[in-house]
Design a protein around this motif. Structure first.
Motif, PDB file in Angstrom:
ATOM      1  N   ILE A  34     -10.491   7.631   7.461  1.00  0.00           N
ATOM      2  CA  ILE A  34      -9.477   8.272   7.005  1.00  0.00           C
ATOM      3  C   ILE A  34      -9.149   7.566   5.605  1.00  0.00           C
ATOM      4  O   ILE A  34      -9.570   6.370   5.227  1.00  0.00           O
ATOM      5  N   TYR A  35      -8.976   8.399   4.737  1.00  0.00           N
ATOM      6  CA  TYR A  35      -8.712   8.292   3.328  1.00  0.00           C
ATOM      7  C   TYR A  35      -7.109   8.250   3.134  1.00  0.00           C
ATOM      8  O   TYR A  35      -6.861   9.369   3.201  1.00  0.00           O
ATOM      9  N   ILE A  36      -6.562   7.174   2.575  1.00  0.00           N
ATOM     10  CA  ILE A  36      -4.950   7.275   2.468  1.00  0.00           C
ATOM     11  C   ILE A  36      -4.542   6.928   1.005  1.00  0.00           C
ATOM     12  O   ILE A  36      -5.047   5.804   0.672  1.00  0.00           O
ATOM     13  N   HIS A  37      -3.740   7.668   0.478  1.00  0.00           N
ATOM     14  CA  HIS A  37      -3.214   7.357  -0.696  1.00  0.00           C
ATOM     15  C   HIS A  37      -1.890   6.742  -0.325  1.00  0.00           C
ATOM     16  O   HIS A  37      -0.975   7.516  -0.079  1.00  0.00           O
ATOM     17  N   TYR A  38      -1.842   5.437  -0.649  1.00  0.00           N
ATOM     18  CA  TYR A  38      -0.519   4.641   0.141  1.00  0.00           C
ATOM     19  C   TYR A  38       0.017   3.951  -0.997  1.00  0.00           C
ATOM     20  O   TYR A  38      -0.674   3.216  -1.902  1.00  0.00           O
ATOM     21  N   HIS A  39       1.364   4.371  -1.473  1.00  0.00           N
ATOM     22  CA  HIS A  39       2.098   3.733  -2.445  1.00  0.00           C
ATOM     23  C   HIS A  39       3.218   3.108  -1.822  1.00  0.00           C
ATOM     24  O   HIS A  39       4.115   3.544  -1.389  1.00  0.00           O
ATOM     25  N   SER A  40       3.221   1.877  -2.037  1.00  0.00           N
ATOM     26  CA  SER A  40       4.290   0.796  -1.456  1.00  0.00           C
ATOM     27  C   SER A  40       4.619  -0.285  -2.667  1.00  0.00           C
ATOM     28  O   SER A  40       3.562  -0.544  -3.333  1.00  0.00           O
ATOM     29  N   PRO A  41       5.774  -0.818  -2.732  1.00  0.00           N
ATOM     30  CA  PRO A  41       6.111  -1.837  -3.639  1.00  0.00           C
ATOM     31  C   PRO A  41       5.213  -2.923  -3.673  1.00  0.00           C
ATOM     32  O   PRO A  41       4.895  -3.620  -4.529  1.00  0.00           O
ATOM     33  N   GLU A  75      -9.107   0.829  -3.196  1.00  0.00           N
ATOM     34  CA  GLU A  75      -9.539   1.020  -4.600  1.00  0.00           C
ATOM     35  C   GLU A  75      -7.942   1.239  -5.135  1.00  0.00           C
ATOM     36  O   GLU A  75      -7.556   2.529  -4.758  1.00  0.00           O
ATOM     37  N   GLU A  76      -7.401   0.520  -5.745  1.00  0.00           N
ATOM     38  CA  GLU A  76      -5.840   0.869  -6.390  1.00  0.00           C
ATOM     39  C   GLU A  76      -5.133   1.431  -5.043  1.00  0.00           C
ATOM     40  O   GLU A  76      -4.862   0.423  -4.269  1.00  0.00           O
ATOM     41  N   SER A  77      -4.704   2.552  -5.124  1.00  0.00           N
ATOM     42  CA  SER A  77      -3.921   2.972  -4.121  1.00  0.00           C
ATOM     43  C   SER A  77      -4.486   3.522  -2.923  1.00  0.00           C
ATOM     44  O   SER A  77      -3.953   4.279  -1.984  1.00  0.00           O
ATOM     45  N   LEU A  78      -5.772   3.751  -2.951  1.00  0.00           N
ATOM     46  CA  LEU A  78      -6.699   4.587  -1.920  1.00  0.00           C
ATOM     47  C   LEU A  78      -7.057   3.391  -1.008  1.00  0.00           C
ATOM     48  O   LEU A  78      -7.800   2.698  -1.397  1.00  0.00           O
TER      49      LEU A  78
END
Length: 107
Positions: A34-41, A75-78
């Motif tokens: 699973i590939y998740i683009h996750y943006h959290s503080p 990788e960054e947000s991924l």
């Protein structure tokens, strides 16, 4: 039991979280990732793992399934996880080793 429907519910449940922008499943050599683009503080991997576990438990509710999630890379947000749903195997015979899940102990 249709695993495609369970995967679809799982991805939809992940996307319902406001911190996840995108989620997808890709299979390589038969193993789902699973590939998740996750943006959290704070970009907390453990919080994301908890969100995945919660979404998986919601999609497995009422079915005899288990899941396994293993962090692979970021990788960054991924974020990439190896994730699979599987049916638990039950012993069908006694091997004579007095295993704790022996069929002889079932009532």
């Amino acid at each position: 039991m249709d695993l495609e429907q369970i995967w679809h519910q799982f991805i939809n449940q992940l996307l319902s979280n406001e911190e996840i922008n995108q989620a997808s499943v890709k299979k390589f050599s038969g193993i789902p990732f699973i590939y998740i683009h996750y943006h959290s503080p704070d970009n907390d991997e453990q919080l994301l793992s908890f969100i995945i576990k919660k979404a998986a438990s919601h999609s497995m509710r009422g079915k005899q399934l288990h899941c396994e999630t293993i962090f692979v890379r970021q990788e960054e947000s991924l974020y990439v996880f190896r994730h699979r749903f599987y049916v638990p195997q039950k012993k069908m015979f006694c091997c004579g080793n007095l295993c704790p899940d022996c069929i002889l102990f079932r009532s």
